[in-house]
Design an enzyme around this catalytic site. Structure first.
Site, short mmCIF file in Angstrom:
data_model
loop_
_atom_site.label_atom_id
_atom_site.label_comp_id
_atom_site.label_asym_id
_atom_site.label_seq_id
_atom_site.Cartn_x
_atom_site.Cartn_y
_atom_site.Cartn_z
N HIS A 8 0.81 -1.06 -0.13
CA HIS A 8 -0.18 0.08 -0.11
C HIS A 8 0.76 1.27 -0.18
O HIS A 8 1.95 1.35 0.27
CB HIS A 8 -0.98 -0.01 1.15
CG HIS A 8 -0.40 0.06 2.55
ND1 HIS A 8 -0.12 -1.04 3.35
CD2 HIS A 8 0.18 1.29 3.18
CE1 HIS A 8 0.32 -0.68 4.47
NE2 HIS A 8 0.64 0.55 4.29
N HIS A 83 3.99 7.44 3.44
CA HIS A 83 4.84 6.29 3.30
C HIS A 83 4.51 5.45 2.17
O HIS A 83 3.29 5.30 1.73
CB HIS A 83 4.94 5.68 4.55
CG HIS A 83 3.65 5.07 5.23
ND1 HIS A 83 2.78 5.50 5.84
CD2 HIS A 83 3.29 3.62 4.90
CE1 HIS A 83 1.68 4.74 6.26
NE2 HIS A 83 2.05 3.40 5.60
N GLU A 132 7.77 1.38 5.08
CA GLU A 132 6.88 0.32 5.99
C GLU A 132 7.22 -1.14 5.36
O GLU A 132 7.10 -1.07 4.12
CB GLU A 132 5.36 0.69 6.00
CG GLU A 132 4.67 -0.25 7.09
CD GLU A 132 3.27 0.19 7.08
OE1 GLU A 132 2.86 1.00 6.41
OE2 GLU A 132 2.51 -0.62 7.87
CO CO Z 1 0.92 1.93 6.44
#
Ligand code: CO
Length: 140
Positions: A8, A83, A132
């Site tokens: 994502h 992110h 991440e």
């Molecule tokens: Co995230």
């Protein structure tokens, strides 16, 4: 370390409901999950699903102004890309890998919004991109 799929893109917003309306009414998204609060990251979060199991947009609204996302929004008033999140097969192998390269891992692996272990790596060690790392959910 083995790079998995781009899971994502995290997008911070000062108004989650307005962002949901934007993705629905402007971007034509038809599959947006119900928002929930992720206490460990002090955010209200939901996911915009793109078709065919594609990369998600993770919409993040801080629940506290002094949280990580809250402070980021102070400098980016409109919100925007916060992110990116890559999957890895083994979170502990990935953490050891980044640490062996001197990359600053931010905290211990913890349960993220997908219910699997995640950690973040400092943007100054990652070409300016807050990154991440997330263990691939079982069954995927
Ligand atoms: Co995230």
């Amino acid at each position: 370390m083995k790079l998995g799929r781009l899971n994502h893109i995290g997008v911070a917003t000062p108004d989650l409901d307005a962002s949901i309306a934007f993705y629905r009414d402007v971007m034509g998204a038809s599959d947006i999950t119900e928002p929930f609060v992720l206490e460990s990251q002090q955010v209200r979060v939901c996911f915009v699903n793109t078709p065919n199991g594609g990369t998600q947009i993770e919409l993040l609204q801080p629940t506290a102004p002094d949280s990580a996302v809250g402070k980021w929004l102070e400098k980016n008033l409109l919100g925007g890309q916060h992110h990116i999140c890559y999957e890895v097969p083994d979170i502990h192998v990935a953490k050891a890998w980044f640490e062996s390269l001197g990359k600053r891992v931010l905290g211990e692996p913890r349960i993220g919004a997908h219910g699997t272990l995640i950690f973040f790596v400092h943007p100054k060690d990652m070409g300016g991109q807050l990154t991440e790392i997330m263990e691939t959910p079982k069954g995927h």
